[in-house]
Motif scaffolding. Structure first.
Motif, short mmCIF file in Angstrom:
data_model
loop_
_atom_site.label_atom_id
_atom_site.label_comp_id
_atom_site.label_asym_id
_atom_site.label_seq_id
_atom_site.Cartn_x
_atom_site.Cartn_y
_atom_site.Cartn_z
N ASN A 159 29.95 -37.23 52.45
CA ASN A 159 30.70 -36.52 53.48
C ASN A 159 31.33 -37.55 54.41
N GLY A 178 24.69 -23.85 55.65
CA GLY A 178 25.17 -25.12 56.19
C GLY A 178 24.02 -26.05 56.55
N LYS A 183 18.64 -26.97 52.91
CA LYS A 183 19.89 -26.21 52.79
C LYS A 183 19.68 -24.74 52.49
N ASP A 241 17.48 -32.83 55.03
CA ASP A 241 17.80 -31.50 55.54
C ASP A 241 17.36 -30.42 54.55
N TYR A 300 28.53 -40.37 55.09
CA TYR A 300 27.26 -39.67 54.93
C TYR A 300 26.97 -39.60 53.44
N ARG A 302 31.69 -37.43 57.75
CA ARG A 302 31.36 -37.14 59.17
C ARG A 302 29.85 -37.01 59.29
N GLY A 321 26.34 -35.33 59.62
CA GLY A 321 25.84 -34.08 59.04
C GLY A 321 25.14 -33.24 60.08
N ASP A 322 25.14 -31.96 59.84
CA ASP A 322 24.48 -31.00 60.72
C ASP A 322 23.51 -30.22 59.85
N PRO A 323 22.22 -30.18 60.11
CA PRO A 323 21.52 -30.48 61.37
C PRO A 323 20.87 -31.86 61.45
N GLU A 324 21.07 -32.77 60.48
CA GLU A 324 20.37 -34.06 60.53
C GLU A 324 20.71 -34.86 61.80
#
Ligand code: GLY
Length: 422
Positions: free
Chosen positions: A284, A225, A213, A211, A268, A286, A288-291
């Protein structure tokens, strides 16, 4: 199976799209959702940080599986409450979520598991800040200061800078607002996000992704984010992936089990591939966003069944995952002024096309879709390779209009041009 997804971002939009491809998923609901997810699932306005409200909604809907997207409800124990009500939940307990919720806890787990990570120090007393900055800055051989909020900060609590005054100012403002600060040594090398579905000591890795950042092209400007992502990573050898799973993720999962904080959900691993091999930047608890938008677009295995297996202790017998060929590139469209206070309430044109995943969007009374947050939406392009996937993503982005908005133009570019080496 009836699935309730908790969250409102493009990550949750991607989860719904992948869940819909699973023939065993019969009904989908989301809370609270956004203008895009409303076309895929029934939407419910609940406070997703309230254990009670989430449990009551899941019970009312006869939910078989709750999938918790964001970290905040997990860190507050929403998954514990759902499980206590006898409903399967994909998402770790409050205890296990400390792997993201407390960087000090994560460092302790990694030390016990023998996992390579950046050297670090917690500062909770402003009087100790200057001496600590001296130990972590360029004079000690580091390329930059890395200053993080010890708690949750949606990616924006991190400042990486070669400017001591900027590092000091960020740390001092965190301390002023009562947040302990984590100073870290800088890990050089390309970054990798590896998502693993975990159930106790069973670890099933998804495709590796990368990603972006920083807000601007060429990794300029402040952290966000996340402004885009691509998967898989053509430059990452299979042997390094195996090393990450075997020497990093599995030992951490085993250490959490040994501490009585067994993890069931998405672990993550954010890593840097340094000249000495992979090292952990952060964990993490949960997706990940945007992956996620790139990774799940390529998933061919049934996502509902996969998440249910992890939620019910059956992951070890799930079998191999299957993936579509090719690559996926995600580009985030951000509102004017993001990552500062974003401009909201503008009409978005073109957001209902296939491949557009919504985040900060809402449908107005007159039917118009308007911006309602900083990261407004993601576009996802796929293709036979990264170059083709980039072309598809940017062609889609060109068809979307939002006044004042901005996006990066270099997502996946260095990898597509073969400029990443380890
Ligand atoms: N991709 C960064 C995050 O989800 O935290």
């Amino acid at each position: 199976m009836r699935v309730l997804v908790i969250g409102s971002g493009a990550r949750e939009h991607a989860l719904l799209l992948a869940l819909r491809r699973d023939p065993q998923v019969e009904e989908m609901a989301i809370a609270p959702g956004n203008a895009g997810t409303a076309t895929l699932a029934d939407q419910y306005e609940v406070d997703i940080t309230s254990r009670d409200e989430v449990v009551k909604l899941a019970q009312r809907l006869g939910t078989d599986l709750v999938v918790v997207g964001p970290e905040v409800p997990l860190v507050l124990g929403v998954a514990d409450a759902v499980r206590a009500a006898g409903i399967a939940c994909f998402g770790p307990t409050k205890d296990a979520s400390r792997i993201e919720g407390s960087k000090a806890f994560a460092k302790d787990v990694m030390a016990a598991a023998g996992v390579r990570t950046a050297g670090s120090e917690i500062v909770d007393n402003p009087a100790h800040l200057d001496a600590a900055l001296d130990r972590f800055g360029p004079p000690a051989g580091q390329a930059a200061w890395v200053v993080k909020d010890d708690g949750l900060a949606a990616g924006k609590g991190v400042v990486v800078t070669a400017d001591r005054d900027a590092a000091r100012a960020h740390a001092a403002s965190l301390l002023d607002s009562g947040h302990p600060v984590l100073l870290e040594s800088f890990l050089d090398g390309p970054e990798v996000s590896l998502f693993c579905v975990v159930d106790g000591e069973t670890v099933v890795p998804l495709l590796a992704a990368q990603d972006f950042k920083r807000v601007g092209d060429g990794d300029s400007g402040p952290n966000t984010g996340g402004m885009g992502a691509y998967a898989p990573l053509p430059w990452l050898p299979e042997a390094v992936l195996t090393q990450i799973v075997d020497d990093i993720v599995k030992p951490v999962a085993a250490e959490l089990v040994a501490r009585g904080s067994s993890f069931a959900g998405l672990l993550y691993a954010g890593l840097a591939i340094t000249s000495n091999g992979p090292a952990v930047v952060e964990f993490n608890c949960r997706f990940g966003d945007p992956e996620t938008q790139s990774v799940l677009t390529l998933l061919d295995s049934p996502l509902g069944q996969l998440l249910m297996a992890a939620a019910t202790g059956e992951l070890a017998s799930f079998g191999d995952l299957h993936w579509r060929d090719g690559a996926a590139v995600t580009v985030v469209l951000a509102a004017e002024n993001y990552p500062g206070r974003p401009r909201v309430g503008d009409i978005i044109v073109g957001s209902e096309a296939d491949g557009v995943l919504h985040a900060g969007t809402a449908r107005r009374g007159d039917g118009a879709i308007v911006s309602s947050g900083g990261r407004v939406l993601s576009v996802v392009g796929t293709g036979a390779d990264l170059t083709a996937a980039r072309e598809a993503a940017y062609a889609l982005m060109k068809s979307i209009k939002l006044p004042g908005s901005h996006f990066r133009t270099d997502i996946g570019l260095a990898a597509a041009e073969g400029r990443i080496s380890i």
